[in-house]
Structure formats: C-alpha cells, structure tokens
Design a protein around this motif. Structure first.
Motif, PDB file in Angstrom:
ATOM      1  N   THR A  92      97.894  -1.232  45.694  1.00  0.00           N
ATOM      2  CA  THR A  92      97.769  -2.498  46.406  1.00  0.00           C
ATOM      3  C   THR A  92      98.035  -3.661  45.460  1.00  0.00           C
ATOM      4  O   THR A  92      97.802  -3.565  44.254  1.00  0.00           O
ATOM      5  CB  THR A  92      96.363  -2.646  47.001  1.00  0.00           C
ATOM      6  OG1 THR A  92      95.397  -2.566  45.933  1.00  0.00           O
ATOM      7  CG2 THR A  92      96.090  -1.554  48.014  1.00  0.00           C
ATOM      8  N   GLY A  95     103.026  -4.410  45.645  1.00  0.00           N
ATOM      9  CA  GLY A  95     104.130  -4.029  46.511  1.00  0.00           C
ATOM     10  C   GLY A  95     104.773  -2.721  46.090  1.00  0.00           C
ATOM     11  O   GLY A  95     104.348  -2.062  45.133  1.00  0.00           O
ATOM     12  N   THR A  97     108.771  -0.454  46.075  1.00  0.00           N
ATOM     13  CA  THR A  97     110.196  -0.303  46.335  1.00  0.00           C
ATOM     14  C   THR A  97     110.438   1.118  46.817  1.00  0.00           C
ATOM     15  O   THR A  97     109.968   2.074  46.203  1.00  0.00           O
ATOM     16  CB  THR A  97     111.028  -0.577  45.075  1.00  0.00           C
ATOM     17  OG1 THR A  97     110.843  -1.946  44.687  1.00  0.00           O
ATOM     18  CG2 THR A  97     112.511  -0.328  45.315  1.00  0.00           C
ATOM     19  N   THR A 138     108.137  -4.681  43.905  1.00  0.00           N
ATOM     20  CA  THR A 138     109.281  -4.929  44.789  1.00  0.00           C
ATOM     21  C   THR A 138     110.467  -5.356  43.932  1.00  0.00           C
ATOM     22  O   THR A 138     110.427  -6.415  43.307  1.00  0.00           O
ATOM     23  CB  THR A 138     108.948  -6.013  45.823  1.00  0.00           C
ATOM     24  OG1 THR A 138     108.520  -7.205  45.157  1.00  0.00           O
ATOM     25  CG2 THR A 138     107.842  -5.545  46.755  1.00  0.00           C
ATOM     26  N   GLN A 181     114.158  -5.890  53.297  1.00  0.00           N
ATOM     27  CA  GLN A 181     112.809  -6.341  52.984  1.00  0.00           C
ATOM     28  C   GLN A 181     111.874  -6.044  54.147  1.00  0.00           C
ATOM     29  O   GLN A 181     112.279  -6.077  55.304  1.00  0.00           O
ATOM     30  CB  GLN A 181     112.798  -7.849  52.707  1.00  0.00           C
ATOM     31  CG  GLN A 181     113.626  -8.262  51.501  1.00  0.00           C
ATOM     32  CD  GLN A 181     113.626  -9.764  51.299  1.00  0.00           C
ATOM     33  OE1 GLN A 181     112.572 -10.402  51.341  1.00  0.00           O
ATOM     34  NE2 GLN A 181     114.800 -10.347  51.083  1.00  0.00           N
ATOM     35  N   THR A 183     107.220  -6.357  54.689  1.00  0.00           N
ATOM     36  CA  THR A 183     106.076  -7.010  54.064  1.00  0.00           C
ATOM     37  C   THR A 183     105.732  -6.334  52.736  1.00  0.00           C
ATOM     38  O   THR A 183     105.408  -5.150  52.699  1.00  0.00           O
ATOM     39  CB  THR A 183     104.859  -6.952  55.011  1.00  0.00           C
ATOM     40  OG1 THR A 183     105.212  -7.566  56.248  1.00  0.00           O
ATOM     41  CG2 THR A 183     103.675  -7.673  54.406  1.00  0.00           C
ATOM     42  N   ASN A 184     105.864  -7.102  51.652  1.00  0.00           N
ATOM     43  CA  ASN A 184     105.521  -6.609  50.312  1.00  0.00           C
ATOM     44  C   ASN A 184     106.317  -5.369  49.925  1.00  0.00           C
ATOM     45  O   ASN A 184     105.824  -4.523  49.164  1.00  0.00           O
ATOM     46  CB  ASN A 184     104.023  -6.310  50.231  1.00  0.00           C
ATOM     47  CG  ASN A 184     103.421  -6.711  48.896  1.00  0.00           C
ATOM     48  OD1 ASN A 184     103.967  -7.557  48.186  1.00  0.00           O
ATOM     49  ND2 ASN A 184     102.304  -6.117  48.542  1.00  0.00           N
ATOM     50  N   THR A 185     107.546  -5.253  50.422  1.00  0.00           N
ATOM     51  CA  THR A 185     108.334  -4.031  50.226  1.00  0.00           C
ATOM     52  C   THR A 185     109.820  -4.357  50.105  1.00  0.00           C
ATOM     53  O   THR A 185     110.318  -5.275  50.762  1.00  0.00           O
ATOM     54  CB  THR A 185     108.153  -3.074  51.416  1.00  0.00           C
ATOM     55  OG1 THR A 185     106.763  -2.850  51.652  1.00  0.00           O
ATOM     56  CG2 THR A 185     108.836  -1.737  51.169  1.00  0.00           C
ATOM     57  N   ARG A 186     110.528  -3.600  49.260  1.00  0.00           N
ATOM     58  CA  ARG A 186     111.994  -3.557  49.245  1.00  0.00           C
ATOM     59  C   ARG A 186     112.419  -2.145  49.615  1.00  0.00           C
ATOM     60  O   ARG A 186     111.819  -1.164  49.156  1.00  0.00           O
ATOM     61  CB  ARG A 186     112.548  -3.891  47.866  1.00  0.00           C
ATOM     62  CG  ARG A 186     112.470  -5.358  47.497  1.00  0.00           C
ATOM     63  CD  ARG A 186     113.718  -6.101  47.913  1.00  0.00           C
ATOM     64  NE  ARG A 186     113.588  -7.521  47.611  1.00  0.00           N
ATOM     65  CZ  ARG A 186     114.574  -8.389  47.685  1.00  0.00           C
ATOM     66  NH1 ARG A 186     115.783  -7.979  48.034  1.00  0.00           N
ATOM     67  NH2 ARG A 186     114.381  -9.668  47.422  1.00  0.00           N
TER      68      ARG A 186
END
Length: 209
Positions: A92, A95, A97, A138, A181, A183-186
């Motif tokens: 937490t 983020g 990837t 991320t 993208q 939320t808080n992610t690639r």
C-alpha cells in the motif's frame, strides 16, 4: 453651528467595492482538465479509444481490478488475479506496475489442461506466476527502459531494453500497448508470459482462455 456631513452606510459600500474588484480581475480561473493518458505500442490501435468503453481516459479513474475488466485482451490475466487474490497482497502507498500478458500470450504458453489445473488446484504456483508480472511503484515504460532493470514481486530481476519503438522485457516479451493508467497503477500489456513455469501449449490446442 455646522453639522458633520453624513456618510454612506457601510452596507452600501461593500457591494460596490466587490463589483469594482470583479470588473478589474475578470472571471475566476478554473483548473485545466488533466491530459488524457497516452498509450503507445502496436496493439493500441486494436483497443478501445475515444469515447468507447474501456478507453484510456475512462480507465484512469478506475480501481485496478475494475480497469482490468474493461480491457478486452486481458481476460485471462484478470481472471487469474481475481482467482488468486494477489491484488489484496499488494504493497500500500506506493502503487503498482503491472506487466499484463495478453490472452494470446497465455494461450501460447499453457495448454488448456495445464492452465485449468493451475487455476483450480495449484494456487501457490499461480500466485508466484502472477507476482512475476508485478512491480512495486507506478512506472512509465520509458522510465523502466531508462532504469534497465526492475525487480518483480516474486524477487526476479527483469532486464528491460529498447528494441526500436517497443520495450523488451527479460529478452522474452515486448510491451505491445504501454502506459495505461488506473488508480495508483500503471498497466503495460505484454505479448509473452514471464516467470519460470514451463511451456505446455502445443499446436493441437484450440482454445481461448
């Protein structure tokens, strides 16, 4: 005896002052809309764009589990993440990837029986496999290329190089549509499955996961 000149009531002066300030400054500035996410790679042309459901701008506001459900080439990967519960174990704050193999990549890697066995009976192996496609933080694909390596959540160090317009991972997979993208992610879609599990698919396999 002279009397003091009457003054205008303060309640009349305040609106007049506010009106003068508004005339001088004009309308208040509004925040500009954030730029739309830019995805790159040869597969992007076949994926939702513009206002189509699942387009990059729409996905950018979604939690990662919901975003993956909107991506038509990642049904196998999304189902595996959901079945394994790996997403609940993610760190937490920083983020994540995701190097997400396409459905075609899974079909080229695992036979139908082998994949069904992983999903139903060998959850530990499945979780390890999925963690080989997750990186803490991320990261844009260009940043991964500049770094040259990345360590996945299974502890593997993956080499990342530039091959023409694409990025190559572990000398095995290419990023075919990068920089989605959520939320808080690639999310970078790749065309091969990473990790140590053997290839069990063969030319007689006729199935779509």
């Amino acid at each position: 005896m002279s009397h003091p000149r009457p003054t205008r009531p303060l309640r009349l002066l305040v609106p007049a002052l506010l009106l003068a300030l508004t005339a001088c400054t004009g309308a208040p500035a509004t925040d500009a809309a954030p730029p739309a996410p830019q995805v790159t790679g040869p597969l992007c042309a076949a994926l939702p764009t513009g206002t189509d459901p699942g387009n990059p701008t729409f996905l950018a506001d979604q939690p990662v589990d919901q975003a993956l459900r909107w991506m038509p080439t990642l049904t196998t990967f999304e189902a595996a993440l959901r079945t394994s519960g790996v997403l609940t174990d993610l760190p937490t704050g920083g983020g994540v990837t995701i190097l997400a193999p396409s459905d075609d990549a899974f079909a080229a890697k695992f036979s139908e029986d082998n994949w069904d066995d992983l999903m139903a009976r060998h959850t530990d192996q499945l979780r390890t496999l999925l963690k080989a496609h997750l990186i803490t933080g991320t990261h844009r694909i260009d940043d991964l290329v500049k770094a040259g390596t990345a360590t996945t959540l299974d502890g593997t160090t993956v080499a990342i190089t530039r091959t023409g317009p694409a990025a190559r991972l572990a000398d095995r997979a290419d990023a075919v549509c990068a920089d989605y993208q959520a939320t808080n992610t690639r999310i970078h879609i790749i065309n091969a499955v990473l990790g140590p599990l053997p290839t069990t698919a063969n030319d007689t396999d006729q199935r779509a996961h």
